[in-house]
Design a protein around this motif. Structure first.
Motif, PDB file in Angstrom:
ATOM      1  N   ALA A   6       8.374  33.729  32.915  1.00  0.00           N
ATOM      2  CA  ALA A   6       8.573  32.807  31.795  1.00  0.00           C
ATOM      3  C   ALA A   6       7.360  31.905  31.613  1.00  0.00           C
ATOM      4  CB  ALA A   6       9.840  31.993  32.009  1.00  0.00           C
ATOM      5  N   VAL A  17       8.690  36.536  29.234  1.00  0.00           N
ATOM      6  CA  VAL A  17       9.332  35.575  28.329  1.00  0.00           C
ATOM      7  C   VAL A  17       8.233  34.579  27.957  1.00  0.00           C
ATOM      8  CG1 VAL A  17      11.179  33.876  28.049  1.00  0.00           C
ATOM      9  CG2 VAL A  17      11.549  35.880  29.504  1.00  0.00           C
ATOM     10  N   HIS A  64      15.807  33.687  24.214  1.00  0.00           N
ATOM     11  CA  HIS A  64      15.716  34.681  25.283  1.00  0.00           C
ATOM     12  C   HIS A  64      16.906  34.642  26.250  1.00  0.00           C
ATOM     13  CE1 HIS A  64      11.528  35.394  24.073  1.00  0.00           C
ATOM     14  NE2 HIS A  64      11.486  34.085  23.896  1.00  0.00           N
ATOM     15  N   VAL A  73      17.574  37.887  28.737  1.00  0.00           N
ATOM     16  CA  VAL A  73      17.224  37.704  30.152  1.00  0.00           C
ATOM     17  C   VAL A  73      18.481  37.767  31.014  1.00  0.00           C
ATOM     18  CG1 VAL A  73      16.283  36.079  31.847  1.00  0.00           C
ATOM     19  CG2 VAL A  73      15.089  36.459  29.677  1.00  0.00           C
TER      20      VAL A  73
END
Length: 196
Positions: free
Chosen positions: A35, A52, A65, A69
């Motif tokens: 991320a 991400v 997301h 995820v």
């Protein structure tokens, strides 16, 4: 390097842990959720990297997301998952809390407590908190936490200062990042100013 274990197969960290091939192998990691915008996704045999690309700003749309995820973490039955951002304090914990709410059936309050038990210095930015609140409302139709505004600093007379003169110290809410060296540094500054 600090790797925090949230469940038997779910881990949180900053950007350094996924670069440690021995650690990735030892923990049985088969999925890395990165991320960050700039940190590299290492290439290991049998390890998938899910990017991400979100910055750590309150205006960033991390919630776009959450479902993807959470579903990918839930679907990773073959091994462990490592979710990381730059410091492991804001983006990655928010993603893990979204997963816990979606697939472990816990409230945001419970998810936050769960993550904070394994990683005490979690500190989400206000925008991610708001997005998690909206996500909890979408999942459960209600919210279990309220985000309070941080109170302004409090000024009090310095208790150890002599009563002559007006010496004030500003007390700010305790930060989870406050460490012993910063407290020592603060006392050294006060000594230099003649306050003991």
């Amino acid at each position: 390097m600090l790797l925090s274990q949230v469940t038997s197969t779910l881990f949180l960290s900053g950007a350094d842990a996924p670069l440690n091939a021995a650690l990735v192998t030892q923990k049985g990691i088969t999925l890395i959720v990165n991320a960050t915008l700039n940190h590299v996704c290492p290439a290991y045999p049998g390890v998938e990297c899910l990017r991400v690309p979100v910055c750590d700003l309150p205006s960033a749309r991390l919630s776009d997301h959450f479902d993807r995820v959470a579903d990918r973490i839930h679907g990773n039955r073959g091994g462990g998952t490592l979710v990381h951002c730059a410091a492991g304090m804001s983006r990655s914990p928010a993603l893990v809390m979204a997963y816990l709410m979606r697939h472990r059936g816990v409230t945001l309050r419970q998810a936050h407590h769960w993550v904070q038990e394994s990683r005490p210095f979690v500190r989400l930015n206000s925008g991610f908190w708001e997005q998690l609140l909206q996500y909890e409302r979408r999942l459960y139709g209600r919210n279990t936490v309220r985000v309070a505004q941080e109170p302004p600093p409090i000024s009090r007379p310095l208790e150890t200062a002599p009563l002559t003169g007006n010496r004030w110290v500003t007390l700010v809410p305790k930060s989870p990042l406050m460490s012993r060296p910063s407290q020592i540094l603060q006392s050294q500054v006060l000594k230099k100013r003649g306050v003991s």
